[in-house]
Enzyme design. Structure first.
Site, PDB file in Angstrom:
ATOM      1  N   ALA A 228       1.028  -0.788  -0.464  1.00 21.69           N
ATOM      2  CA  ALA A 228      -0.076  -0.236   0.242  1.00 21.69           C
ATOM      3  C   ALA A 228       0.713   1.058  -0.114  1.00 21.69           C
ATOM      4  CB  ALA A 228      -0.594   0.004   1.841  1.00 21.69           C
ATOM      5  N   ARG A 229       1.277   2.020   0.984  1.00 21.51           N
ATOM      6  CA  ARG A 229       2.155   3.153   1.598  1.00 21.51           C
ATOM      7  C   ARG A 229       2.960   2.905   2.420  1.00 21.51           C
ATOM      8  NH1 ARG A 229       1.423   3.131  -3.615  1.00 21.51           N
ATOM      9  NH2 ARG A 229       0.537   5.239  -4.859  1.00 21.51           N
ATOM     10  N   GLU A 258      11.737   6.422  -1.915  1.00 20.85           N
ATOM     11  CA  GLU A 258      11.769   5.844  -2.992  1.00 20.85           C
ATOM     12  C   GLU A 258      12.310   6.703  -4.134  1.00 20.85           C
ATOM     13  OE1 GLU A 258       8.327   4.157  -4.320  1.00 20.85           O
ATOM     14  OE2 GLU A 258       8.195   3.481  -2.442  1.00 20.85           O
ATOM     15  N   HIS A 277       8.481  -0.844  -5.673  1.00 23.57           N
ATOM     16  CA  HIS A 277       7.300  -0.792  -5.920  1.00 23.57           C
ATOM     17  C   HIS A 277       6.566  -0.847  -7.621  1.00 23.57           C
ATOM     18  CE1 HIS A 277       4.651   3.344  -4.893  1.00 23.57           C
ATOM     19  NE2 HIS A 277       3.757   2.516  -5.841  1.00 23.57           N
TER      20      HIS A 277
END
Length: 304
Positions: A228-229, A258, A277
């Site tokens: 998700a995050r 990132e 990711h």
């Protein structure tokens, strides 16, 4: 009405141009995916629509984008890249794209879960340097998978997991029903789940949701999966729990910074499986994503 896709990688650029139809608004594709926010105003050159994949759009940069009225963000996690409320005050509307990669992300979450349970990445690393590493893994059949948040992605995870012999529990902020899934309190989910997978949207309420207290409340030896995050997890508390073994293994596709910097603490912990990711990155999901982006652009142009 004009638009610019400011940070298209090669495959997304190709799909975007292939889906262009006669009568569509004029949207220029910038095929340099590695741009900086400072470059956005010049790239837009007065265009009303910006399509953004992964580049930050700080409010102060948006102020310099003369004519900008709409941001089409390729996904749901716009808050990691911009402040929608501040942009709205500038008269800029942020449009999100939901559901395009539910199956892709769900399959990645399942893959990370199994890789974590069996130590696949660790064995691979060790064998490449000549070490014949053999350790007992976790057999998942009959174990409980706890889903925090239950939208489209979590529903796909549940479908796959139930078909694989796992028990599935879930907690959601609003009432939900799904065949075979037991909806329980958050406390019960944390205490009972052998695997916990995060599926919340990032907002002010969910930032830091998996706090140190909640991590400590998880079942000892739990597997944690996050597609998700990263901002929803207390990273330092997670790292401590990984080092102590309270979290047996983490499968992570998202990070606070990132790309993940070389030497980051997460790269030095053996009981973590890292994915760049990329949970949403399949050709099928990309087709869905770009189709939805074009639909936004067509609707915006029609309503102008």
């Amino acid at each position: 009405m004009r638009g610019v896709f400011v940070d298209a990688n090669g495959s997304l650029a190709d799909i975007f141009e292939q889906q262009n139809k006669a009568g569509d608004p004029a949207v220029r594709v910038n095929r340099n995916a590695d741009i900086t926010p400072d470059q956005i105003p010049a790239l837009l050159d007065g265009a009303e629509i910006v399509i953004i994949d992964h580049t930050s759009l700080p409010t102060e940069i948006a102020r310099r984008c003369n004519g900008l009225k709409h941001v089409v963000f390729l996904g749901t996690g716009a808050r990691s890249y911009m402040n929608p409320e501040e942009l709205a005050e500038l008269g800029v509307i942020v449009h999100l794209i939901k559901g395009y990669g539910d199956t892709a992300v769900a399959e990645c979450a399942i893959a990370l879960m199994w890789a974590a349970a069996r130590g696949i990445a660790k064995m691979d690393r060790e064998m490449r340097v000549g070490n014949w590493l053999r350790e007992d893994g976790m057999q998942l059949t009959g174990k409980t998978l706890g889903l925090i948040g239950f939208g489209g992605i979590a529903a796909e995870v549940a479908r796959i997991a139930l078909g694989s012999g796992l028990k599935v529990a879930a907690w959601n902020r609003s009432p939900k029903q799904f065949a075979g899934v037991a909806f329980v309190s958050l406390d019960a989910l944390l205490a009972q789940s052998d695997v916990v997978s995060l599926h919340l949207l990032l907002n002010d309420e969910t930032r830091g949701f998996l706090s140190r207290e909640r991590i400590n409340a998880m079942k000892p030896g739990v597997i944690l999966v996050n597609t998700a995050r990263a901002a929803m997890v207390d990273e330092s508390a997670m790292i401590e729990a990984l080092k102590s073994g309270h979290i047996h293994h983490a499968g992570l596709d998202v990070f606070n910074t990132e790309p993940l910097p070389a030497g980051h603490p997460l790269t030095k912990i053996p009981n973590v499986t890292l994915s760049a990711h990329s949970a949403f990155r399949t050709p099928e999901a990309s087709e869905n994503l770009i189709h939805a982006a074009w639909q936004h652009c067509r609707r915006i142009a029609k309503e102008a």
